[in-house]
Enzyme design. Structure first.
Site, PDB file in Angstrom:
ATOM      1  N   SER A 186       0.796  -1.228   0.000  1.00 21.46           N
ATOM      2  CA  SER A 186       0.000   0.000   0.000  1.00 21.46           C
ATOM      3  C   SER A 186       0.827   1.274   0.000  1.00 21.46           C
ATOM      4  O   SER A 186       0.323   2.323  -0.366  1.00 21.46           O
ATOM      5  CB  SER A 186      -0.940  -0.008   1.201  1.00 21.46           C
ATOM      6  OG  SER A 186      -0.186   0.020   2.394  1.00 21.46           O
ATOM      7  N   HIS A 214      -5.757  -4.424  -1.782  1.00 19.55           N
ATOM      8  CA  HIS A 214      -5.535  -3.259  -2.655  1.00 19.55           C
ATOM      9  C   HIS A 214      -5.499  -3.648  -4.129  1.00 19.55           C
ATOM     10  O   HIS A 214      -5.336  -2.779  -4.983  1.00 19.55           O
ATOM     11  CB  HIS A 214      -4.216  -2.555  -2.314  1.00 19.55           C
ATOM     12  CG  HIS A 214      -4.305  -1.634  -1.135  1.00 19.55           C
ATOM     13  ND1 HIS A 214      -4.928  -0.410  -1.183  1.00 19.55           N
ATOM     14  CD2 HIS A 214      -3.865  -1.783   0.131  1.00 19.55           C
ATOM     15  CE1 HIS A 214      -4.855   0.177   0.003  1.00 19.55           C
ATOM     16  NE2 HIS A 214      -4.216  -0.644   0.822  1.00 19.55           N
ATOM     17  N   LYS A 245     -12.635  -1.616   0.156  1.00 18.58           N
ATOM     18  CA  LYS A 245     -11.837  -0.778  -0.747  1.00 18.58           C
ATOM     19  C   LYS A 245     -12.543  -0.719  -2.113  1.00 18.58           C
ATOM     20  O   LYS A 245     -13.624  -0.142  -2.192  1.00 18.58           O
ATOM     21  CB  LYS A 245     -10.404  -1.292  -0.800  1.00 18.58           C
ATOM     22  CG  LYS A 245      -9.700  -1.064   0.551  1.00 18.58           C
ATOM     23  CD  LYS A 245      -8.251  -1.446   0.603  1.00 18.58           C
ATOM     24  CE  LYS A 245      -7.649  -0.981   1.916  1.00 18.58           C
ATOM     25  NZ  LYS A 245      -7.096  -2.059   2.734  1.00 18.58           N
TER      26      LYS A 245
HETATM   27  C1  LIG Z   1      -6.992  -2.501   4.117  1.00 20.08           C
HETATM   28  C2  LIG Z   1      -6.289  -3.770   4.262  1.00 20.08           C
HETATM   29  C3  LIG Z   1      -6.726  -4.741   5.172  1.00 20.08           C
HETATM   30  C4  LIG Z   1      -7.843  -4.484   6.138  1.00 20.08           C
HETATM   31  O1  LIG Z   1      -9.085  -4.538   5.502  1.00 20.08           O
HETATM   32  P1  LIG Z   1     -10.399  -4.209   6.360  1.00 20.08           P
HETATM   33  O2  LIG Z   1     -11.474  -4.961   5.662  1.00 20.08           O
HETATM   34  O3  LIG Z   1     -10.560  -2.724   6.323  1.00 20.08           O
HETATM   35  O4  LIG Z   1     -10.153  -4.711   7.735  1.00 20.08           O
HETATM   36  C5  LIG Z   1      -6.072  -5.954   5.195  1.00 20.08           C
HETATM   37  N1  LIG Z   1      -5.018  -6.192   4.394  1.00 20.08           N
HETATM   38  C6  LIG Z   1      -4.563  -5.279   3.522  1.00 20.08           C
HETATM   39  C7  LIG Z   1      -3.398  -5.613   2.634  1.00 20.08           C
HETATM   40  C8  LIG Z   1      -5.170  -4.032   3.443  1.00 20.08           C
HETATM   41  O5  LIG Z   1      -4.696  -3.127   2.597  1.00 20.08           O
END
Ligand SMILES: *Cc1c(COP(=O)(O)O)cnc(C)c1O
Length: 399
Positions: A186, A214, A245
């Protein structure tokens, strides 16, 4: 007792603030989309949003809102139960099926978040006899999930296949091995080299886990994630991901993969067994999300076009951009204070971004992370680029 503890907390908080690490939340007073209103001086100010994970622009999508409302009318507000007691509706099963079809996997289990999916993944499957080989830049939830498991831990430098090979060799004494990696990292936006990871996994008799948080909806020609990008659909044992996301931007997570793995998670994964079911409306909107992404490639195409357009213009302007294959564009500034000043000046120009610096990124690697969305219009992207150029010249980043 609390007086002493209070003093201790106050001093911790002051230290965080003095180090410039105190997080202040900006309050949005509009739906989440590419153009938002942020509360300011008793009123609200319009800004273009370049820091949401709203990659496909679905966070305020009318079809998803309608699907959620209609499901709430038909199936009620909440489940008041975990899945295995009385918290499973047809909608939950349909969403699990749709996720499996999307990723070409055998079965899927839903969680309240991907944080929970990763937190509850390793401990039920592996014991002290086994090994987890984890990328050094993996998400906090993978790190926590690994910590909860008794398996022997190995770590390899981000995307470094020589190092991964070395760790796999070291892990040969263990019974089972699993390599764990983010699909897209990220902070840089780089994609994990899944083709090489898969090759090494074959060579050293290991399984692979990829977190597509992502990358799902973003990476690959049709946005089916890194397994599409590397032609490995159906080959990876475990994929985790989020509905928070690209997939609608609400809440919810999942683990999808081999049937027996999912089956055992349903029996033993603690965040699944001991935490409430997803609200039915979230499952219904999730289902609609996957329908939208399957029936047409319009949003994925628009995101890819927008990303290429934005990054092309930023590079042409002379900015130093980290190599990326996602919708994340890391504009490198290196100096921590500069990254904060830059973000503050951009906000004055109506551009909403966040500057990141140590310890969120390595020392002297401060940057502004821009996240492009299918919801951005070309005009909004142009305004973003122009503001970057103006502030870049003002702060001496560009000549
Ligand atoms: C955002 C993210 C998460 C967490 O996701 P949520 O559903 O918001 O808990 C887990 N792993 C990665 C790689 C992320 O970017």
């Amino acid at each position: 007792m609390y007086t002493k503890f209070q003093q201790h907390l106050q001093s911790e908080l002051q230290q965080i603030d003095a180090a410039g690490l105190y997080k202040r939340e900006r309050v949005i007073v509009s739906p989440q989309t590419s153009g938002i209103q942020v509360a300011a001086n008793g009123g609200a100010t319009d800004v273009i949003n370049f820091c949401a994970n709203n990659y496909l622009g679905l966070a305020d999508n009318a079809e998803l809102i309608a699907a959620a409302k209609s499901c709430m009318d038909r199936r009620g507000y909440g489940m008041a139960s975990v899945r295995f007691i009385c918290g499973t509706q047809d909608t939950h099963k349909q969403l699990e099926q749709a996720i499996s079809e999307f990723f070409g996997t055998e079965d899927t289990i839903l969680y309240a978040s991907c944080f929970d999916a990763n937190g509850g993944l390793f401990e039920p499957l592996l014991t002290a006899e086994d090994a987890i080989i984890s990328d050094a830049l993996n998400h906090a939830s993978i790190i926590d999930g690994v910590r909860l498991c008794k398996a022997v831990r190995y770590r390899y430098a981000n995307g470094d296949m020589q190092d991964l090979e070395k760790q796999l060799q070291a892990a040969q004494a263990q019974r089972f091995r699993i390599i764990a990696t983010d699909g897209v990292f990220s902070m840089d936006g780089n994609v994990c080299p899944l083709d090489k990871i898969y090759e090494l996994a074959q060579k050293y008799d290991a399984m692979v886990m990829v977190d597509e948080s992502h990358s799902a909806g973003v990476v690959g020609k049709t946005g089916h994630g890194v397994t599409e990008r590397y032609n490995l659909r159906g080959k990876i044992e475990v994929i985790t991901g989020t509905l928070g996301k690209a997939f609608g931007g609400s809440v919810g997570g999942f683990t999808t993969g081999k049937k027996e793995i999912i089956d055992l998670l349903r029996q033993r994964s603690r965040p699944y067994l001991f935490s409430n079911s997803l609200p039915p409306m979230i499952a219904a909107a999730g289902l609609r999300t996957l329908e939208i992404l399957t029936r047409s490639n319009e949003l994925q195409d628009r995101l890819h076009g927008n990303t290429e357009y934005f990054i092309g213009k930023m590079k042409a302007a002379g900015f130093d951009i980290k190599p990326t294959e996602s919708a994340i564009c890391a504009v490198m500034l290196y100096d921590a204070k500069l990254s904060q000043d830059f973000a503050a000046e951009l906000q004055k120009e109506g551009i909403y971004v966040t500057g990141f610096y140590y310890p969120v990124v390595p020392k002297d690697q401060a940057r502004i992370r821009v996240q492009v969305s299918a919801a951005h219009t070309r005009e909004q992207l142009d305004r973003g680029v122009n503001a970057f150029i103006k502030v870049g010249k003002q702060l001496g980043v560009l000549k």
